[in-house]
Write an enzyme that holds these catalytic residues in place. Structure first.
Site, PDB file in Angstrom:
ATOM      1  N   ASP A   1      -6.193   0.863   0.704  1.00  0.00           N
ATOM      2  CA  ASP A   1      -6.330   1.211   2.112  1.00  0.00           C
ATOM      3  C   ASP A   1      -7.713   0.752   2.574  1.00  0.00           C
ATOM      4  O   ASP A   1      -8.408   0.026   1.859  1.00  0.00           O
ATOM      5  CB  ASP A   1      -6.110   2.710   2.333  1.00  0.00           C
ATOM      6  CG  ASP A   1      -7.243   3.564   1.776  1.00  0.00           C
ATOM      7  OD1 ASP A   1      -8.115   3.024   1.046  1.00  0.00           O
ATOM      8  OD2 ASP A   1      -7.264   4.770   2.066  1.00  0.00           O
TER       9      ASP A   1
ATOM     10  N   LYS B   1       0.835  -1.203   0.000  1.00  0.00           N
ATOM     11  CA  LYS B   1       0.000   0.000   0.000  1.00  0.00           C
ATOM     12  C   LYS B   1       0.865   1.246   0.000  1.00  0.00           C
ATOM     13  O   LYS B   1       0.690   2.153  -0.832  1.00  0.00           O
ATOM     14  CB  LYS B   1      -0.924   0.013   1.231  1.00  0.00           C
ATOM     15  CG  LYS B   1      -1.875   1.203   1.245  1.00  0.00           C
ATOM     16  CD  LYS B   1      -2.514   1.415   2.600  1.00  0.00           C
ATOM     17  CE  LYS B   1      -1.575   2.152   3.526  1.00  0.00           C
ATOM     18  NZ  LYS B   1      -2.224   2.588   4.785  1.00  0.00           N
TER      19      LYS B   1
END
Length: 234
Positions: free
Chosen positions: A150, A132
């Site tokens: 996320d 991420k």
């Protein structure tokens, strides 16, 4: 809309629906962008690591002093741990974050000449950096398309029927198969904006959602248009 419609959706239909939703969200959020303040890849890398378990707003309150005191990787590598913890304290989990930031500085100095690498395989070797964070840096600091999974992107991907997976890597893979590669970074921003401003975790504003007709989860939140509109966040 019926349950059967979504249960029998072909992959091609899902691709078309995903790209249609992305286009609609582009109109809804023309200013979608990374909401962490930064001017260099290193600043974005550090800010993204600090954003874990807190808000971008809180991180942006801390980073002006942080970036001024620690302008490069060498400064982080040689930072006094207690001093750094004091600066990071408002972001929460400040001890672990200080360890990660110092470790990142040391790794960059030792293995990358003090510069943030522009390859995902290199970025994920840094302390505290997963896919991420790596995709945030690649997409926003280097212009390399990446899908940032996320909590907002994962939640919306499941609500929109793009995936059933809770695994961020699997979600990233499945979204990558639906949206054009050139759109990966911006599609992520639009989903994050939508999740923060309309498609809330507990009570989404379904009645004010621009993609309601393409959403299999329509109705899990407020459907009255006026009440839903009043819920929206700018």
């Amino acid at each position: 809309m019926t349950t059967r419609r979504w249960n029998t959706e072909t992959h091609l239909a899902r691709v078309r629906r995903a790209r249609r939703i992305n286009r609609v969200l582009a109109l809804r959020y023309p200013d979608a962008h990374c909401e962490l303040d930064f001017t260099t890849p290193l600043e974005l890398l550090v800010a993204t690591v600090l954003s874990a378990q807190t808000t971008d707003v809180r991180v942006n309150q801390v980073t002006p002093e942080l970036f001024s005191r620690y302008p490069d990787a060498a400064a982080y590598a040689s930072a006094n741990r207690e001093d750094l913890q004091d600066v990071l304290r408002p972001t929460g989990f400040f001890r672990a974050k200080a360890d990660a930031v110092i470790g990142i500085g040391q790794a960059l100095v030792e293995r990358f000449g003090g510069e943030v690498p522009a390859r995902l395989d290199d970025l994920v070797t840094l302390p505290g950096v997963g896919r991420k964070t790596a995709n945030v840096v690649l997409g926003n600091a280097f212009g390399v398309p990446g899908i940032t999974v996320d909590t907002h992107v994962g939640r919306l991907a499941r609500r929109l029927g793009w995936t059933e997976s809770e695994d961020p890597v699997k979600v990233e893979q499945e979204l990558g198969e639906l949206v054009e590669k050139r759109e990966w970074t911006m599609a992520s921003h639009r989903l994050i904006f939508h999740g923060r401003r309309t498609c809330f975790a507990r009570n989404p504003a379904c009645g004010a959602c621009p993609v309601a007709l393409d959403c299999p989860s329509y109705g899990v939140g407020e459907t009255d248009p006026e009440r839903a509109e009043a819920m929206l966040k700018g």
